[in-house]
Design a protein around this motif. Structure first.
Motif, PDB file in Angstrom:
ATOM      1  N   MET A  55       0.827  -1.197   0.000  1.00 22.37           N
ATOM      2  CA  MET A  55       0.000   0.000   0.000  1.00 22.37           C
ATOM      3  C   MET A  55       0.866   1.253   0.000  1.00 22.37           C
ATOM      4  O   MET A  55       0.652   2.169  -0.794  1.00 22.37           O
ATOM      5  CB  MET A  55      -0.923   0.014   1.219  1.00 22.37           C
TER       6      MET A  55
ATOM      7  N   TYR B  58      -6.204  -0.263  -0.004  1.00 17.94           N
ATOM      8  CA  TYR B  58      -7.032   0.913  -0.290  1.00 17.94           C
ATOM      9  C   TYR B  58      -8.495   0.507  -0.427  1.00 17.94           C
ATOM     10  O   TYR B  58      -9.388   1.252  -0.031  1.00 17.94           O
ATOM     11  CB  TYR B  58      -6.552   1.627  -1.556  1.00 17.94           C
TER      12      TYR B  58
ATOM     13  N   PHE C   5       2.397   1.996  -3.210  1.00 20.72           N
ATOM     14  CA  PHE C   5       1.401   2.172  -4.275  1.00 20.72           C
ATOM     15  C   PHE C   5       1.502   1.061  -5.323  1.00 20.72           C
ATOM     16  O   PHE C   5       1.367   1.298  -6.511  1.00 20.72           O
ATOM     17  CB  PHE C   5       1.547   3.551  -4.950  1.00 20.72           C
ATOM     18  N   GLU C   6       1.713  -0.164  -4.843  1.00 24.72           N
ATOM     19  CA  GLU C   6       1.854  -1.313  -5.741  1.00 24.72           C
ATOM     20  C   GLU C   6       0.586  -2.154  -5.845  1.00 24.72           C
ATOM     21  O   GLU C   6       0.484  -2.978  -6.738  1.00 24.72           O
ATOM     22  CB  GLU C   6       3.008  -2.208  -5.277  1.00 24.72           C
TER      23      GLU C   6
END
Length: 138
Positions: free
Chosen positions: A32, A41, A35-36
């Motif tokens: 997370m 999320y 941002f992978e």
């Protein structure tokens, strides 16, 4: 006594859901913050949306608790700085520890004993904040 049993059962259910959904997984949290992956999320976003809907429903319908008590939701103080600084500190602690408060206890319940160091640090930080609260700019 009955309330305590219900709280413990709800806590156990919450912990099982957190563990099974991998929300307590350090690897998911790492993904997370890099941002992978969308996994975390999605969990956080759905919890946020459901929480907003449920809170508005409770406020508008004057619902009572399971025990018949009135549910009172106090208005929050309006302050950008306190929430921005608190959010950044919370996020940094979450990123460094790999767990926020819910998953910390979930990981302890799952038998990951090194999380005790993180829990001790969180409790110590909360205690220190309690001592300094009146001296901090809010």
């Amino acid at each position: 006594m009955m309330r305590s049993i219900i709280y413990v059962l709800v806590g156990i259910f919450f912990g099982v859901v957190m563990f099974k959904s991998e929300a307590a997984s350090w690897f998911r949290i790492y993904e997370m913050f890099q941002f992978e992956a969308f996994h975390m999320y999605g969990i956080i976003g759905s919890a946020l949306i459901l929480g907003m809907i449920f809170t508005q429903w409770v406020k508008k319908s004057n619902r009572k608790s399971l025990f018949g008590d009135d549910i009172v939701i106090a208005d929050k103080a309006k302050s950008f700085t306190r929430y921005a600084v608190g959010g950044v500190l919370f996020g940094l602690g979450w990123a460094l520890a790999g767990a926020c408060p819910g998953p910390m206890y979930t990981l302890l319940g799952a038998g990951f004993m090194p999380i005790l160091v993180v829990i001790f640090g969180a409790l110590l930080g909360t205690f220190i904040y309690g001592l300094l609260k009146n001296k901090l700019p809010h």
